[in-house]
Scaffold this motif. Structure first.
Motif, mmCIF file in Angstrom:
data_model
loop_
_atom_site.group_PDB
_atom_site.id
_atom_site.type_symbol
_atom_site.label_atom_id
_atom_site.label_comp_id
_atom_site.label_asym_id
_atom_site.label_seq_id
_atom_site.Cartn_x
_atom_site.Cartn_y
_atom_site.Cartn_z
ATOM 1 N N GLN A 127 -58.233 30.222 -121.462
ATOM 2 C CA GLN A 127 -57.559 28.960 -121.175
ATOM 3 C C GLN A 127 -58.453 27.761 -121.421
ATOM 4 O O GLN A 127 -58.070 26.821 -122.138
ATOM 5 C CB GLN A 127 -57.056 28.921 -119.732
ATOM 6 N N TYR A 128 -59.638 27.783 -120.854
ATOM 7 C CA TYR A 128 -60.466 26.575 -120.932
ATOM 8 C C TYR A 128 -61.111 26.393 -122.298
ATOM 9 O O TYR A 128 -61.317 25.253 -122.744
ATOM 10 C CB TYR A 128 -61.487 26.582 -119.791
ATOM 11 N N ALA A 129 -61.391 27.503 -123.002
ATOM 12 C CA ALA A 129 -61.858 27.370 -124.386
ATOM 13 C C ALA A 129 -60.758 26.761 -125.246
ATOM 14 O O ALA A 129 -61.014 25.919 -126.119
ATOM 15 C CB ALA A 129 -62.274 28.736 -124.933
ATOM 16 N N ASN A 130 -59.515 27.181 -124.978
ATOM 17 C CA ASN A 130 -58.377 26.633 -125.703
ATOM 18 C C ASN A 130 -58.186 25.146 -125.414
ATOM 19 O O ASN A 130 -57.916 24.353 -126.324
ATOM 20 C CB ASN A 130 -57.124 27.411 -125.324
ATOM 21 N N ILE A 134 -58.222 22.148 -128.119
ATOM 22 C CA ILE A 134 -57.092 21.230 -128.317
ATOM 23 C C ILE A 134 -57.544 19.777 -128.219
ATOM 24 O O ILE A 134 -57.128 18.932 -129.023
ATOM 25 C CB ILE A 134 -55.978 21.527 -127.302
ATOM 26 N N THR A 135 -58.392 19.464 -127.255
ATOM 27 C CA THR A 135 -58.852 18.072 -127.130
ATOM 28 C C THR A 135 -59.682 17.654 -128.345
ATOM 29 O O THR A 135 -59.604 16.501 -128.784
ATOM 30 C CB THR A 135 -59.658 17.866 -125.830
ATOM 31 N N ILE A 136 -60.452 18.589 -128.901
ATOM 32 C CA ILE A 136 -61.194 18.283 -130.142
ATOM 33 C C ILE A 136 -60.204 18.059 -131.280
ATOM 34 O O ILE A 136 -60.324 17.102 -132.066
ATOM 35 C CB ILE A 136 -62.174 19.420 -130.487
ATOM 36 N N GLY A 137 -59.212 18.953 -131.386
ATOM 37 C CA GLY A 137 -58.204 18.827 -132.437
ATOM 38 C C GLY A 137 -57.436 17.521 -132.346
ATOM 39 O O GLY A 137 -57.139 16.891 -133.368
ATOM 40 N N VAL A 343 -53.169 15.380 -120.828
ATOM 41 C CA VAL A 343 -52.380 16.498 -120.307
ATOM 42 C C VAL A 343 -53.173 17.797 -120.414
ATOM 43 O O VAL A 343 -53.139 18.649 -119.517
ATOM 44 C CB VAL A 343 -51.037 16.618 -121.058
ATOM 45 N N PHE A 344 -53.914 17.968 -121.513
ATOM 46 C CA PHE A 344 -54.682 19.194 -121.709
ATOM 47 C C PHE A 344 -56.069 19.143 -121.067
ATOM 48 O O PHE A 344 -56.644 20.180 -120.747
ATOM 49 C CB PHE A 344 -54.812 19.497 -123.206
ATOM 50 N N ALA A 345 -56.616 17.940 -120.887
ATOM 51 C CA ALA A 345 -57.960 17.836 -120.320
ATOM 52 C C ALA A 345 -57.968 17.915 -118.796
ATOM 53 O O ALA A 345 -58.931 18.435 -118.211
ATOM 54 C CB ALA A 345 -58.615 16.520 -120.771
ATOM 55 N N GLN A 346 -56.908 17.438 -118.141
ATOM 56 C CA GLN A 346 -56.912 17.377 -116.674
ATOM 57 C C GLN A 346 -57.114 18.738 -115.999
ATOM 58 O O GLN A 346 -57.850 18.830 -115.008
ATOM 59 C CB GLN A 346 -55.626 16.710 -116.171
ATOM 60 N N LEU A 411 -56.316 23.482 -136.273
ATOM 61 C CA LEU A 411 -55.063 23.714 -135.557
ATOM 62 C C LEU A 411 -54.682 25.186 -135.574
ATOM 63 O O LEU A 411 -54.273 25.753 -134.563
ATOM 64 C CB LEU A 411 -53.937 22.880 -136.171
ATOM 65 N N GLY A 412 -54.810 25.804 -136.749
ATOM 66 C CA GLY A 412 -54.450 27.210 -136.870
ATOM 67 C C GLY A 412 -55.302 28.110 -136.009
ATOM 68 O O GLY A 412 -54.810 29.052 -135.379
ATOM 69 N N LEU A 413 -56.602 27.819 -135.949
ATOM 70 C CA LEU A 413 -57.515 28.649 -135.163
ATOM 71 C C LEU A 413 -57.225 28.516 -133.666
ATOM 72 O O LEU A 413 -57.216 29.513 -132.926
ATOM 73 C CB LEU A 413 -58.966 28.254 -135.459
ATOM 74 N N ILE A 414 -56.969 27.295 -133.206
ATOM 75 C CA ILE A 414 -56.642 27.081 -131.795
ATOM 76 C C ILE A 414 -55.347 27.803 -131.431
ATOM 77 O O ILE A 414 -55.251 28.487 -130.405
ATOM 78 C CB ILE A 414 -56.499 25.570 -131.491
ATOM 79 N N GLY A 415 -54.332 27.667 -132.303
ATOM 80 C CA GLY A 415 -53.057 28.319 -132.035
ATOM 81 C C GLY A 415 -53.174 29.829 -131.981
ATOM 82 O O GLY A 415 -52.612 30.486 -131.090
#
Length: 483
Positions: A127-130, A134-137, A343-346, A411-415
């Protein structure tokens, strides 16, 4: 996400006005935490903010790799799977009973309640790696949109023959500065207004992209499309076709990535009606609304650009006329991603701060709250640890984005990395544990088959994205102005 750092003397510190006639606290929930005020409407806004993210921009490219048949089929498959597993996850918010059980405030808490053991650590890692990814992306994507505005104005002013060289890095720095300020919003429950603004922005730029695609199709002009997407021997080599197909699947998986924050979103919803019912309604609205946009944007984007569809379809209109409309769409993307980042960082912010406060509860730097009277706002409580840690996080993600600014591959790698464990595996395993489905029964068997199929899909999508990153790194020179 509800605050992790609650003072043990909360009940002693309430004023008489905090009590209702029955003697119960009216400003706190039954577990002593601040009373939640969210509804299925605000939850829907959070979901739409999280789901209709930068993923929609790459869908025309993804459809171009897969073609008219496989493209829409893959989109709909991810939509059904995401909706189904999200409803399973919503029922796991309380344990052991979905309505009257004990609240779980985070995704990790839910996994701990139903599965326990090593799976809790694996969930946290995924979860947290994702969330970090996402925040980097989103930092990369927002800068691309800001650059598009500058280049569009340059082309309009100086002519289409001018190169209009522009660097992404100053815009990444601007995005990071905005996030430094917004990251001091104390918790998820205070983000509803930002999510609603971001959701409106996402509808705006998706609609503009869709409208421009329809206009381009209606205007004629020949583009090559096919039932199977890009053509081997014409557009790509045989190996490139395979790798791009894998990467396209990862991009579509990323477009539906919101399960990582589903529990945290659900924890903002008030308890009546039951949270799982409100969350299922919000999930239905969020997923089906975004699927409609995805199908339209992906299909019309492919129809407009054909097999040469760009990675970001809003940059594919040549930066030409109507330049003001494309500028507005890209500004909407940037505003939307400003909200989506939070939303993703909180959840990540809350996890780190909660862990530190539990382990160093006597440290005033970590737990101390200092009241500051801000004009036109009121009292804001400054926590020095929150200030330092969140600021450092925003800066680090911005620096990483500057070093690896690869939109589609990232994006593809995160997904691919998040889809199977967080969207499929854990919701299914917790549903089996919650409902005590007999081993090897029909329902148990098909749930397991679904999980294994999704694992294979995630692995091939990850392989395609890694290969794309490797190819990009071969020709990339860090901190160089892009044309």
């Amino acid at each position: 996400m509800a605050k992790h750092m609650q003072k043990t003397s909360m009940f002693m510190e309430q004023s008489p006005s905090d009590y209702e006639n029955g003697g119960s606290l009216k400003n706190v929930d039954d577990d002593g935490r601040p009373k939640r005020t969210g509804t299925w409407v605000t939850a829907s806004a959070h979901i739409i903010t999280a789901v209709i993210g930068s993923g929609v921009l790459s869908l025309a490219w993804a459809i171009a790799q897969l073609g008219w048949v496989a493209g829409p089929a893959v989109l709909m498959a991810f939509s059904f799977i995401t909706y189904f597993t999200s409803t399973l996850l919503a029922d796991c918010y309380r344990a052991p009973d979905p309505v009257h059980g004990k609240r779980n405030y985070t995704y990790m808490d839910v996994v701990r309640a139903y599965l326990g053991g090593r799976k809790v650590q694996l969930c946290g890692l995924a979860q947290y790696a994702n969330l970090v990814g996402i925040t980097i992306g989103y930092t990369i994507t927002a800068s691309i949109s800001m650059v598009a505005v500058k280049r569009s104005n340059c082309f309009h002013k100086h002519g289409h023959q001018v190169k209009c060289q522009t660097s992404n890095y100053p815009f990444m720095a601007i995005f990071a500065c905005i996030q430094l300020l917004l990251s001091q919003i104390p918790d998820f429950d205070k983000l509803s207004w930002l999510s609603i603004v971001a959701a409106v922005m996402s509808f705006a730029y998706s609609s503009i992209g869709l409208g421009l695609s329809i206009a381009k199709v209606a205007g004629g002009g020949h583009v090559r499309t096919s039932l199977t997407g890009v053509t081997v021997g014409v557009d790509v080599s045989g190996s490139e076709k395979i790798w791009r197909t894998f990467q396209a699947i990862g991009d579509i998986a990323f477009a539906y990535a919101y399960s990582t924050v589903l529990i945290e979103i659900q924890d903002t919803i008030k308890s009546s009606p039951p949270e799982n019912k409100s969350m299922k309604r919000a999930t239905s609205v969020g997923v089906w609304t975004t699927t409609m946009f995805y199908v339209l944007c992906g299909l019309f984007g492919y129809a407009a650009f054909g097999n040469e569809a760009p990675g970001n379809f809003l940059t594919g209109f040549g930066f030409y006329e109507p330049f003001w409309l494309i500028d507005f769409a890209n500004v909407c993307i940037a505003i939307h991603l400003i909200g989506a980042y939070q939303v993703f960082a909180q959840p990540l912010f809350g996890f780190v701060e909660g862990w530190c406060s539990r382990n160093w509860s006597d440290n005033k730097f970590i737990t101390g709250e200092h009241a500051v009277d801000i004009p036109f706002y009121g009292i804001y409580y400054v926590n020095f640890f929150r200030l330092v840690w969140r600021s450092a996080y925003v800066i680090v993600t911005a620096v990483i984005a500057m070093i690896f600014p690869f939109f589609n591959d990232f994006l593809g790698l995160i997904g691919a990395g998040s889809f199977w464990p967080l969207t499929v595996y854990f919701p299914i395993e917790m549903h089996i544990a919650q409902t005590k489905i007999p081993k090897y029964s029909f329902r148990w068997t098909w749930l397991k088959i679904l999980s294994w199929v999704c694992l294979v899909v995630s692995l091939i999508a990850a392989a395609g994205s890694v290969q794309g990153l490797i190819q990009s790194l071969k020709t990339y020179k860090p901190f160089q102005t892009q044309e």
